[in-house]
Design an enzyme around this catalytic site. Structure first.
Site, PDB file in Angstrom:
ATOM      1  N   LYS A  15       0.829  -1.202   0.000  1.00 34.02           N
ATOM      2  CA  LYS A  15       0.000   0.000   0.000  1.00 34.02           C
ATOM      3  C   LYS A  15       0.872   1.264   0.000  1.00 34.02           C
ATOM      4  O   LYS A  15       2.096   1.179   0.217  1.00 34.02           O
ATOM      5  CB  LYS A  15      -0.937  -0.072   1.211  1.00 34.02           C
ATOM      6  CG  LYS A  15      -1.936  -1.251   1.161  1.00 34.02           C
ATOM      7  CD  LYS A  15      -2.736  -1.326   2.467  1.00 34.02           C
ATOM      8  CE  LYS A  15      -3.820  -2.378   2.437  1.00 34.02           C
ATOM      9  NZ  LYS A  15      -4.571  -2.410   3.733  1.00 34.02           N
ATOM     10  N   TYR A  55     -12.467  -3.420  -2.418  1.00 34.10           N
ATOM     11  CA  TYR A  55     -12.992  -3.431  -1.043  1.00 34.10           C
ATOM     12  C   TYR A  55     -14.520  -3.439  -1.056  1.00 34.10           C
ATOM     13  O   TYR A  55     -15.144  -2.748  -0.246  1.00 34.10           O
ATOM     14  CB  TYR A  55     -12.462  -2.215  -0.286  1.00 34.10           C
ATOM     15  CG  TYR A  55     -10.992  -2.307   0.091  1.00 34.10           C
ATOM     16  CD1 TYR A  55     -10.505  -3.398   0.828  1.00 34.10           C
ATOM     17  CD2 TYR A  55     -10.101  -1.309  -0.252  1.00 34.10           C
ATOM     18  CE1 TYR A  55      -9.164  -3.475   1.192  1.00 34.10           C
ATOM     19  CE2 TYR A  55      -8.748  -1.385   0.114  1.00 34.10           C
ATOM     20  CZ  TYR A  55      -8.297  -2.468   0.835  1.00 34.10           C
ATOM     21  OH  TYR A  55      -6.967  -2.534   1.207  1.00 34.10           O
ATOM     22  N   ASN A 118      -1.868   0.189   7.203  1.00 36.92           N
ATOM     23  CA  ASN A 118      -1.255  -1.043   7.720  1.00 36.92           C
ATOM     24  C   ASN A 118      -0.402  -1.761   6.672  1.00 36.92           C
ATOM     25  O   ASN A 118      -0.214  -2.976   6.727  1.00 36.92           O
ATOM     26  CB  ASN A 118      -2.327  -1.951   8.328  1.00 36.92           C
ATOM     27  CG  ASN A 118      -3.384  -2.341   7.311  1.00 36.92           C
ATOM     28  OD1 ASN A 118      -3.270  -2.014   6.137  1.00 36.92           O
ATOM     29  ND2 ASN A 118      -4.401  -3.058   7.751  1.00 36.92           N
ATOM     30  N   HIS A 121      -1.778  -5.498   1.815  1.00 34.71           N
ATOM     31  CA  HIS A 121      -2.991  -6.299   1.641  1.00 34.71           C
ATOM     32  C   HIS A 121      -2.579  -7.695   1.185  1.00 34.71           C
ATOM     33  O   HIS A 121      -1.701  -7.836   0.336  1.00 34.71           O
ATOM     34  CB  HIS A 121      -3.898  -5.688   0.563  1.00 34.71           C
ATOM     35  CG  HIS A 121      -4.959  -6.648   0.113  1.00 34.71           C
ATOM     36  ND1 HIS A 121      -6.160  -6.780   0.769  1.00 34.71           N
ATOM     37  CD2 HIS A 121      -4.978  -7.568  -0.889  1.00 34.71           C
ATOM     38  CE1 HIS A 121      -6.873  -7.735   0.178  1.00 34.71           C
ATOM     39  NE2 HIS A 121      -6.179  -8.229  -0.830  1.00 34.71           N
ATOM     40  N   GLU A 132      -9.045 -10.834  -7.050  1.00 32.52           N
ATOM     41  CA  GLU A 132      -8.200  -9.647  -6.915  1.00 32.52           C
ATOM     42  C   GLU A 132      -7.136  -9.597  -8.014  1.00 32.52           C
ATOM     43  O   GLU A 132      -6.835  -8.521  -8.547  1.00 32.52           O
ATOM     44  CB  GLU A 132      -7.590  -9.629  -5.508  1.00 32.52           C
ATOM     45  CG  GLU A 132      -8.682  -9.389  -4.458  1.00 32.52           C
ATOM     46  CD  GLU A 132      -8.292  -9.725  -3.027  1.00 32.52           C
ATOM     47  OE1 GLU A 132      -7.143 -10.188  -2.794  1.00 32.52           O
ATOM     48  OE2 GLU A 132      -9.137  -9.532  -2.133  1.00 32.52           O
TER      49      GLU A 132
END
Ligand code: UDP
Ligand code: MG
Length: 138
Positions: A15, A55, A118, A121, A132
């Site tokens: 990310k 998401y 965080n 993913h 994905e």
């Protein structure tokens, strides 16, 4: 049912904060040293439309606007990794969603402190991995 001996592939996205904080090499190195094989890498932008597809289960959550702003603010490194039981193995290396609760020794446990930012993913099932991969690599 997943077969823990099966060679699987999983989708991993580093990310924007991973790049901003200079942690790309560290994170890739952990997956590589575990014995997982990188199959593809792609730097790309994430549009609001792609974020909403990726998401899809979270778009109605109160935190979604913050998550969208984060994931669209800079490039991400999309990747495909292969190995024995890769989906579950990568999830264990990544650690719990909230880095404050993630075990030391995991990526989020060692490098994160914010529940939105965080770092990484990883797909949570082989079906999610294929979905994905289809979204990020055409
Ligand atoms: N997230 C957030 N607030 C929360 C829960 C999740 O901002 O309370 C963000 C966080 O970046 C997380 C992502 O939404 O990684 C997807 O949430 P999910 O529950 O799928 O966690 P993951 O599978 O990434 O551990
Ligand atoms: Mg998830």
């Amino acid at each position: 049912m997943s077969d823990s001996n099966a060679v699987e592939r999983t989708f991993v996205m580093l990310k924007p904060d991973a790049l901003e904080r200079g942690l790309i090499g560290e994170i890739i190195s952990r997956l590589e040293r575990k014995g997982l094989k990188p199959v593809r890498f792609l730097w790309r932008a994430v549009s609001p439309e792609l974020a909403a597809k990726h998401y899809e289960r979270l778009t109605s959550k109160p935190f979604y606007p913050l998550l969208e702003a984060y994931i669209t603010r800079g490039p991400v490194l999309a990747s495909i990794w292969e190995g024995r039981d890769a989906v579950a193995v990568v999830r264990r290396l990544v650690g719990a969603t909230d880095p404050a609760l993630a075990e030391a020794g995991t990526i989020r446990g060692d490098f994160g402190l914010d529940v939105t930012e965080n770092l990484i993913h990883a797909s949570d099932s082989p079906e999610a991995a294929e979905r994905e991969i289809g979204l990020f690599f055409d």
